[in-house]
Scaffold this active site. Structure first.
Site, PDB file in Angstrom:
ATOM      1  N   GLU A  69      31.493  41.853  22.135  1.00 14.79           N
ATOM      2  CA  GLU A  69      30.897  43.021  22.805  1.00 14.79           C
ATOM      3  C   GLU A  69      29.394  43.124  22.615  1.00 14.79           C
ATOM      4  O   GLU A  69      28.737  43.897  23.284  1.00 14.79           O
ATOM      5  CB  GLU A  69      31.540  44.339  22.344  1.00 14.79           C
ATOM      6  CG  GLU A  69      33.020  44.468  22.588  1.00 14.79           C
ATOM      7  CD  GLU A  69      33.577  45.805  22.111  1.00 14.79           C
ATOM      8  OE1 GLU A  69      32.790  46.661  21.624  1.00 14.79           O
ATOM      9  OE2 GLU A  69      34.800  46.010  22.218  1.00 14.79           O
ATOM     10  N   GLU A 124      29.684  40.763  25.698  1.00 15.39           N
ATOM     11  CA  GLU A 124      30.659  40.307  26.696  1.00 15.39           C
ATOM     12  C   GLU A 124      31.973  41.057  26.537  1.00 15.39           C
ATOM     13  O   GLU A 124      32.250  41.668  25.508  1.00 15.39           O
ATOM     14  CB  GLU A 124      30.899  38.796  26.575  1.00 15.39           C
ATOM     15  CG  GLU A 124      30.915  38.230  25.188  1.00 15.39           C
ATOM     16  CD  GLU A 124      32.014  38.749  24.305  1.00 15.39           C
ATOM     17  OE1 GLU A 124      33.145  38.940  24.811  1.00 15.39           O
ATOM     18  OE2 GLU A 124      31.771  38.955  23.107  1.00 15.39           O
TER      19      GLU A 124
END
Length: 356
Positions: free
Chosen positions: A318, A175
């Site tokens: 991430e 994300e």
């Protein structure tokens, strides 16, 4: 709930017990004491149950990075301004982010999907499934409409379906979105009943005053919006984020295609709680990559009944922890495919007989 989302949920099957049993039996025939590879053996058995194949192989793996902005950043909950989401998006698309480095090392692709970045962004490698230009400020009202939350969940599932067509059989959740630990904390509190003081962490690195402010914002958002703990879509609508909803869709989509989905950290954990609430069967397809240093993640993993593969004090997000865990998944699969059995090697099986 719209029909497409209902169909997605209904398509998720239970784990394959026959394949899991076959994997377990094979492990016991390998040239080692039974159970001596510990959690690697449990991982191999779970992967067999997920895929329905006793010796699975994942030639193509994809980190699905869902990107979106959060209106709650207006409340000063992050050490970085909201504009950093867009800046980091381009860094990631150019291959310069930590997830790009770690995914390359693990032999995985990185797919970046815009579901709610608060800007018009364009790049040849970007998948545009934008639902809206970021969420509204959840401290002042609902983060989004229920139809938008459903659309974001489906965006994640549809991105998975496209990747499966391209050969991906294993997914990692990632994300990008300044403010998303605040929304994730609110989602976790709403779904579990845990107090914000226990769940809210420092995120991007806010100081003590910032942490106090962040806890107060989550409390205010929960009090104002009153999300229904028995309705995950209501929780996502009122205090969630577009990328959190999309990650829930990634998890549901992976489960529907009998693909393992490796959870990254705290934000992914919040999405996993929502996915499990929507489709309890999806829990069997989840693997916990690491224990994030973000304060609430340990509690999330306990709620999900998952044990992380790694403990590295990471809190970047991430999908970075997920990418690192891929090396262990590959190792477990290679053990299943390449290690000799007692019969193959002519080694005594520990029962007093030599196998030939």
């Amino acid at each position: 709930m719209n029909d497409k989302l209902r169909q997605l949920i209904d398509s998720i099957a239970q784990s394959d017990g026959v394949a899991a049993s076959a994997a377990s039996a094979h492990l016991d025939q390998l040239t080692k004491p039974p159970g001596s590879l510990g959690k690697m053996e449990s991982l191999a058995i779970q992967l067999a149950g997920i895929t329905g194949v006793d010796k699975p192989e994942f030639d193509r793996k994809t980190v699905m990075v869902m990107a979106a902005d959060h209106g709650v950043c207006e409340e000063g909950v992050s050490a970085f301004p909201a504009e950093v989401t867009q800046q980091m998006l381009y860094n990631m698309l150019s291959g310069g982010a930590a997830i790009n480095v770690l995914a390359r090392h693990a032999g995985a692709d990185v797919q970046v999907v815009d579901v709610g970045v608060n800007a018009d962004v364009s790049h040849p490698s970007l998948v545009n499934r934008k639902v809206r230009m970021g969420t509204s400020n959840m401290a002042k009202g609902p983060a989004m409409l229920r139809t938008e939350a459903e659309q974001a969940v489906l965006a994640g599932a549809e991105a998975v379906a496209e990747a499966v067509k391209g050969g991906t059989r294993l997914f990692v959740t990632g994300e990008l979105g300044i403010g998303n630990t605040t929304a994730s904390a609110a989602v976790v509190c709403a779904l579990t009943g845990l107090e914000p003081e226990v769940i809210v962490g420092r995120g991007t690195g806010v100081d003590s005053a910032g942490l106090t402010r962040k806890i107060a914002v989550v409390c205010r958002a929960l009090d104002m919006n009153q999300p229904d703990a028995n309705d995950a879509l209501d929780v996502l609508t009122k205090v969630g984020g577009l990328e959190i909803a999309a990650l829930a869709g990634v998890i549901l989509g992976a489960a529907a295609h009998r693909c393992p989905v490796v959870l990254d950290g705290f934000i992914s954990g919040a999405a996993a709680l929502a996915a499990r609430a929507l489709a309890p069967a999806s829990a069997a397809y989840m693997l916990a990559s690491h224990a994030s240093d973000e304060r609430g993640h340990a509690a999330v993993l306990r709620q999900l009944k998952l044990e992380p593969m790694l403990h590295l004090d990471m809190r970047l997000g991430e999908g970075t922890g997920g990418a690192l865990s891929l090396h262990l998944i590959d190792a477990a699969c290679r053990i299943m495919r390449e290690m000799a059995t007692f019969a193959d090697a002519g080694v005594s099986d520990g029962q007093g007989a030599e196998q030939r």
